[in-house]
Design a protein around this motif. Structure first.
Motif, PDB file in Angstrom:
ATOM      1  N   ASP A   2       0.850  -1.191   0.000  1.00 42.99           N
ATOM      2  CA  ASP A   2       0.000   0.000   0.000  1.00 42.99           C
ATOM      3  C   ASP A   2       0.882   1.237   0.000  1.00 42.99           C
ATOM      4  O   ASP A   2       1.871   1.301   0.721  1.00 42.99           O
ATOM      5  CB  ASP A   2      -0.887   0.026   1.238  1.00 42.99           C
ATOM      6  CG  ASP A   2      -1.964  -1.048   1.199  1.00 42.99           C
ATOM      7  OD1 ASP A   2      -2.284  -1.534   0.098  1.00 42.99           O
ATOM      8  OD2 ASP A   2      -2.490  -1.391   2.267  1.00 42.99           O
ATOM      9  N   VAL A   4       0.893   5.759  -0.422  1.00 48.34           N
ATOM     10  CA  VAL A   4       0.197   7.039  -0.462  1.00 48.34           C
ATOM     11  C   VAL A   4       0.994   7.932  -1.396  1.00 48.34           C
ATOM     12  O   VAL A   4       2.191   7.733  -1.601  1.00 48.34           O
ATOM     13  CB  VAL A   4       0.066   7.697   0.925  1.00 48.34           C
ATOM     14  CG1 VAL A   4      -0.789   6.877   1.840  1.00 48.34           C
ATOM     15  CG2 VAL A   4       1.419   7.948   1.544  1.00 48.34           C
ATOM     16  N   LYS A   6       2.080  11.793  -2.028  1.00 49.62           N
ATOM     17  CA  LYS A   6       2.180  13.139  -1.473  1.00 49.62           C
ATOM     18  C   LYS A   6       2.434  14.103  -2.623  1.00 49.62           C
ATOM     19  O   LYS A   6       3.345  13.907  -3.410  1.00 49.62           O
ATOM     20  CB  LYS A   6       3.330  13.211  -0.472  1.00 49.62           C
ATOM     21  CG  LYS A   6       3.575  14.604   0.065  1.00 49.62           C
ATOM     22  CD  LYS A   6       4.777  14.630   0.985  1.00 49.62           C
ATOM     23  CE  LYS A   6       5.051  16.050   1.425  1.00 49.62           C
ATOM     24  NZ  LYS A   6       6.269  16.140   2.249  1.00 49.62           N
ATOM     25  N   HIS A  68       2.404   3.429   2.932  1.00 49.39           N
ATOM     26  CA  HIS A  68       1.196   3.786   3.684  1.00 49.39           C
ATOM     27  C   HIS A  68       1.339   3.286   5.117  1.00 49.39           C
ATOM     28  O   HIS A  68       1.647   2.117   5.358  1.00 49.39           O
ATOM     29  CB  HIS A  68      -0.043   3.152   3.053  1.00 49.39           C
ATOM     30  CG  HIS A  68      -1.286   3.423   3.827  1.00 49.39           C
ATOM     31  ND1 HIS A  68      -1.839   2.492   4.666  1.00 49.39           N
ATOM     32  CD2 HIS A  68      -2.055   4.523   3.910  1.00 49.39           C
ATOM     33  CE1 HIS A  68      -2.916   3.005   5.227  1.00 49.39           C
ATOM     34  NE2 HIS A  68      -3.069   4.242   4.785  1.00 49.39           N
ATOM     35  N   ASP A  73      -1.367   9.803  11.763  1.00 53.21           N
ATOM     36  CA  ASP A  73      -0.149  10.612  11.719  1.00 53.21           C
ATOM     37  C   ASP A  73       0.388  10.886  13.116  1.00 53.21           C
ATOM     38  O   ASP A  73      -0.266  10.655  14.127  1.00 53.21           O
ATOM     39  CB  ASP A  73      -0.354  11.911  10.931  1.00 53.21           C
ATOM     40  CG  ASP A  73      -1.385  12.828  11.537  1.00 53.21           C
ATOM     41  OD1 ASP A  73      -1.511  12.857  12.759  1.00 53.21           O
ATOM     42  OD2 ASP A  73      -2.044  13.548  10.763  1.00 53.21           O
TER      43      ASP A  73
END
Length: 90
Positions: A2, A4, A6, A68, A73
């Motif tokens: 996985d 993400v 940015k 990911h 966070d």
């Protein structure tokens, strides 16, 4: 795995913006292998993703692909829990 994506915001445009993004990638790359640093998967750029405010020249769109981390966070962790300095240093 996985990932993400940015989309970095830069404080400048043109070659200076490219340098900012490359500096961020260099920092990520130099820290790879550390257990507390997300894995860097790649840097991608594409011309024409957005146009500048006057609708003229197309701008480069940078995308940084990162591992990911599903736990949220660091800010959320800090707000929700009290962690001693000793525990945080591990």
């Amino acid at each position: 795995p996985d990932v993400v994506v940015k989309i970095p915001k830069t404080s400048s445009a043109g070659p200076a913006a490219e340098e900012e993004v490359k500096q961020e990638v260099a920092m990520l790359s130099s820290a790879q292998g550390h257990p507390h640093i997300v894995k860097f998967h790649g840097l991608y750029k594409r011309r024409g993703a957005w146009q500048n405010e006057s609708g003229g020249k197309e701008l480069l769109c940078w995308a940084i692909a990162l591992e990911h981390c599903g736990g949220g966070d660091v800010f959320d962790l800090a707000v929700k829990s009290v962690v001693s300095e000793v525990v945080a240093g591990r």
